[in-house]
Motif scaffolding. Structure first.
Motif, mmCIF file in Angstrom:
data_model
loop_
_atom_site.group_PDB
_atom_site.id
_atom_site.type_symbol
_atom_site.label_atom_id
_atom_site.label_comp_id
_atom_site.label_asym_id
_atom_site.label_seq_id
_atom_site.Cartn_x
_atom_site.Cartn_y
_atom_site.Cartn_z
ATOM 1 N N LEU B 174 0.812 -1.223 0.000
ATOM 2 C CA LEU B 174 0.000 0.000 0.000
ATOM 3 C C LEU B 174 0.840 1.267 0.000
ATOM 4 O O LEU B 174 0.469 2.262 -0.604
ATOM 5 C CB LEU B 174 -0.913 0.000 1.232
ATOM 6 C CG LEU B 174 -2.093 -0.934 1.119
ATOM 7 C CD1 LEU B 174 -2.730 -1.150 2.480
ATOM 8 C CD2 LEU B 174 -3.133 -0.370 0.176
ATOM 9 N N GLN B 175 1.956 1.188 0.696
ATOM 10 C CA GLN B 175 2.819 2.368 0.759
ATOM 11 C C GLN B 175 3.248 2.785 -0.643
ATOM 12 O O GLN B 175 3.240 3.959 -0.984
ATOM 13 C CB GLN B 175 4.039 2.047 1.633
ATOM 14 C CG GLN B 175 4.822 3.263 2.086
ATOM 15 C CD GLN B 175 3.992 4.173 2.983
ATOM 16 O OE1 GLN B 175 3.087 3.714 3.677
ATOM 17 N NE2 GLN B 175 4.273 5.450 2.951
ATOM 18 N N TYR B 178 0.333 4.519 -2.395
ATOM 19 C CA TYR B 178 0.128 5.902 -1.961
ATOM 20 C C TYR B 178 1.187 6.812 -2.575
ATOM 21 O O TYR B 178 0.917 7.912 -3.032
ATOM 22 C CB TYR B 178 0.180 6.020 -0.437
ATOM 23 C CG TYR B 178 -0.905 5.273 0.274
ATOM 24 C CD1 TYR B 178 -2.173 5.163 -0.286
ATOM 25 C CD2 TYR B 178 -0.678 4.679 1.511
ATOM 26 C CE1 TYR B 178 -3.175 4.473 0.369
ATOM 27 C CE2 TYR B 178 -1.676 3.993 2.173
ATOM 28 C CZ TYR B 178 -2.922 3.883 1.593
ATOM 29 O OH TYR B 178 -3.908 3.213 2.233
ATOM 30 N N GLU B 179 2.422 6.303 -2.594
ATOM 31 C CA GLU B 179 3.501 7.116 -3.150
ATOM 32 C C GLU B 179 3.314 7.331 -4.649
ATOM 33 O O GLU B 179 3.538 8.424 -5.163
ATOM 34 C CB GLU B 179 4.856 6.479 -2.840
ATOM 35 C CG GLU B 179 5.299 6.856 -1.428
ATOM 36 C CD GLU B 179 6.425 6.015 -0.888
ATOM 37 O OE1 GLU B 179 7.077 5.318 -1.684
ATOM 38 O OE2 GLU B 179 6.644 6.056 0.338
ATOM 39 N N GLU B 181 0.489 7.351 -6.147
ATOM 40 C CA GLU B 181 -0.649 8.272 -6.288
ATOM 41 C C GLU B 181 -0.177 9.719 -6.126
ATOM 42 O O GLU B 181 -0.516 10.588 -6.915
ATOM 43 C CB GLU B 181 -1.682 7.942 -5.200
ATOM 44 C CG GLU B 181 -2.896 8.834 -5.208
ATOM 45 C CD GLU B 181 -3.569 8.883 -3.836
ATOM 46 O OE1 GLU B 181 -4.291 9.856 -3.611
ATOM 47 O OE2 GLU B 181 -3.360 7.966 -3.019
ATOM 48 N N GLU B 182 0.642 9.939 -5.125
ATOM 49 C CA GLU B 182 1.110 11.297 -4.872
ATOM 50 C C GLU B 182 2.049 11.772 -5.965
ATOM 51 O O GLU B 182 1.995 12.933 -6.389
ATOM 52 C CB GLU B 182 1.786 11.371 -3.507
ATOM 53 C CG GLU B 182 0.762 11.248 -2.407
ATOM 54 C CD GLU B 182 1.249 11.733 -1.063
ATOM 55 O OE1 GLU B 182 2.371 12.229 -0.978
ATOM 56 O OE2 GLU B 182 0.478 11.583 -0.096
ATOM 57 N N TYR B 185 0.021 12.720 -8.889
ATOM 58 C CA TYR B 185 -0.683 13.981 -8.645
ATOM 59 C C TYR B 185 0.274 15.159 -8.830
ATOM 60 O O TYR B 185 -0.044 16.141 -9.502
ATOM 61 C CB TYR B 185 -1.257 13.994 -7.225
ATOM 62 C CG TYR B 185 -2.056 15.235 -6.947
ATOM 63 C CD1 TYR B 185 -3.432 15.247 -7.159
ATOM 64 C CD2 TYR B 185 -1.450 16.402 -6.513
ATOM 65 C CE1 TYR B 185 -4.173 16.387 -6.931
ATOM 66 C CE2 TYR B 185 -2.168 17.544 -6.290
ATOM 67 C CZ TYR B 185 -3.535 17.529 -6.484
ATOM 68 O OH TYR B 185 -4.258 18.659 -6.265
#
Lengths: 165, 201
Positions: B174-175, B178-179, B181-182, B185
């Motif tokens: 998951l980490q 998230y990374e 995704e960021e 973005y």
């Protein structure tokens, strides 16, 4: 599959918790937007918490109803706190405010913050009784990371808005 | 009048309570005053004779009887004047008890005062308070409605993404997600603004 069930359980609990909120206020108001934000943060937090801590279905079924109930209580208190802080700001702008009015307002703010703190501590105790040591450790890191990401997200939103203006 | 003062000094001289200066002054006076000389000699004689006297030989029974009467007389006079008080005999009779009691009292009072002054146990919830973060965040939202809207939209997108990822990427770290995704973005929204030429190239 297990993860999907967890997500569905969280969303179902959350939607049930929101029913009274939707029935109370008019949509589109400023308070409504703020409440939506709070609700969305809660949903995101619950989802990420489930995944990061690798909560089992049993743990989710025990923890999330308590978390959801607590969230409603804390959201109410935060709303009240926001109102008190708005009042405090206008009092500071107004030169005629008396010392005792400040005292009264500050005491109320302290009271609300204390109530929130007590609720957080109570939940933490409850959570500790439900988690394994590894999950407890993960929860500490999760909290830090989630709060940091939240503030980063907010800053990004501000930058985007400023860019578009 | 003057001799009366010297008479008092003579009495003090015999008791040994006179300073050297006063003694010299008295001796000077005695050299000239016959009356005071006589008074001094008389007092000196009385003192010598009193010293020579032996105390009466009382029997032990008589001594006890004398003490009893004396005590009774003191108590009676005290009761009449209303000055004597009933003493707390327990503690006076047992000084160790009194000391122990005081010590105990000091310990109890110290505990009471120190109890409230201990630093409260810091809960993790307070160190990592989500509510404190939310409070700061809500203040920003209060200031600008469009920031609130934009932030809310981001949250909705994240929830949506979270649910989709749960469905599609079960088991992946998951980490990393998230990374990713960021990073995505940042690339889409911020880098374009910071380095506008890159896009053209």
């Amino acid at each position: 599959m297990k993860g999907k069930i967890n997500v569905l359980v969280i969303i179902a609990i959350f939607l049930l918790a929101l029913i009274p909120c939707f029935s109370q206020e008019q949509p589109g108001s400023r308070a409504d937007v703020h409440r939506n934000i709070r609700d969305n943060i809660f949903t995101l937090r619950a989802l990420r918490m489930t995944q990061t801590l690798e909560l089992t279905q049993e743990q989710t079924a025990v923890i999330f109803p308590v978390l959801s109930k607590l969230e409603k209580e804390k959201a109410g208190l935060q709303q009240e706190l926001g109102k008190e802080i708005r009042e405090l700001r206008s009092m500071i702008r107004d030169d005629k405010t008396k010392a005792e009015d400040y005292e009264k307002r500050l005491n109320r703010i302290k009271e609300i913050r204390n109530e929130i703190r007590l609720k957080e501590e109570a939940f933490e105790k409850f959570l500790e009784s439900q988690l394994t040591p590894v999950q407890k450790a993960k929860y500490v890191i999760f909290n830090l990371d989630f709060n940091r990401r939240l503030m980063e997200r907010m800053n990004r939103a501000r930058i985007l808005v400023q860019k578009n203006k | 009048m003057r001799c009366e003062r010297y008479n008092k000094m003579i009495s003090d001289l015999l008791d040994g309570n006179l300073s050297p200066g006063q003694k010299r002054k008295l001796e000077k006076h005695l050299a000239t005053c016959k009356s005071c000389q006589a008074h001094c000699e008389a007092l000196s004689l009385i003192q010598q004779e009193a010293k020579a006297l032996r105390g009466p030989d009382f029997l032990p029974e008589q001594k006890r009887e004398f003490e009893r009467r004396l005590r009774a007389s003191f108590e009676q006079s005290g009761a009449k004047k209303g000055k004597t008080k009933e003493r707390p005999k327990l503690f006076l009779a047992r000084p160790a008890w009194a000391a122990g009691g005081i010590l105990l009292l000091v310990v109890i009072l110290s505990l009471i005062f120190l109890w409230d002054r201990r630093p409260p146990e810091m809960q993790l919830a307070m160190m990592l308070s989500y509510e404190d973060s939310y409070l700061s965040l809500s203040q920003v939202i209060e200031e600008d409605e469009s920031v609130a809207q934009s932030f809310n939209q981001e949250l909705i997108n994240s929830i949506d993404l979270e649910i989709r990822m749960e469905e599609e990427l079960e088991g992946q770290d998951l980490q990393d997600i998230y990374e990713q995704e960021e990073a995505q973005y940042t690339e889409n929204n911020l880098l374009k603004e910071k380095f506008p030429l890159k896009e053209g190239l």
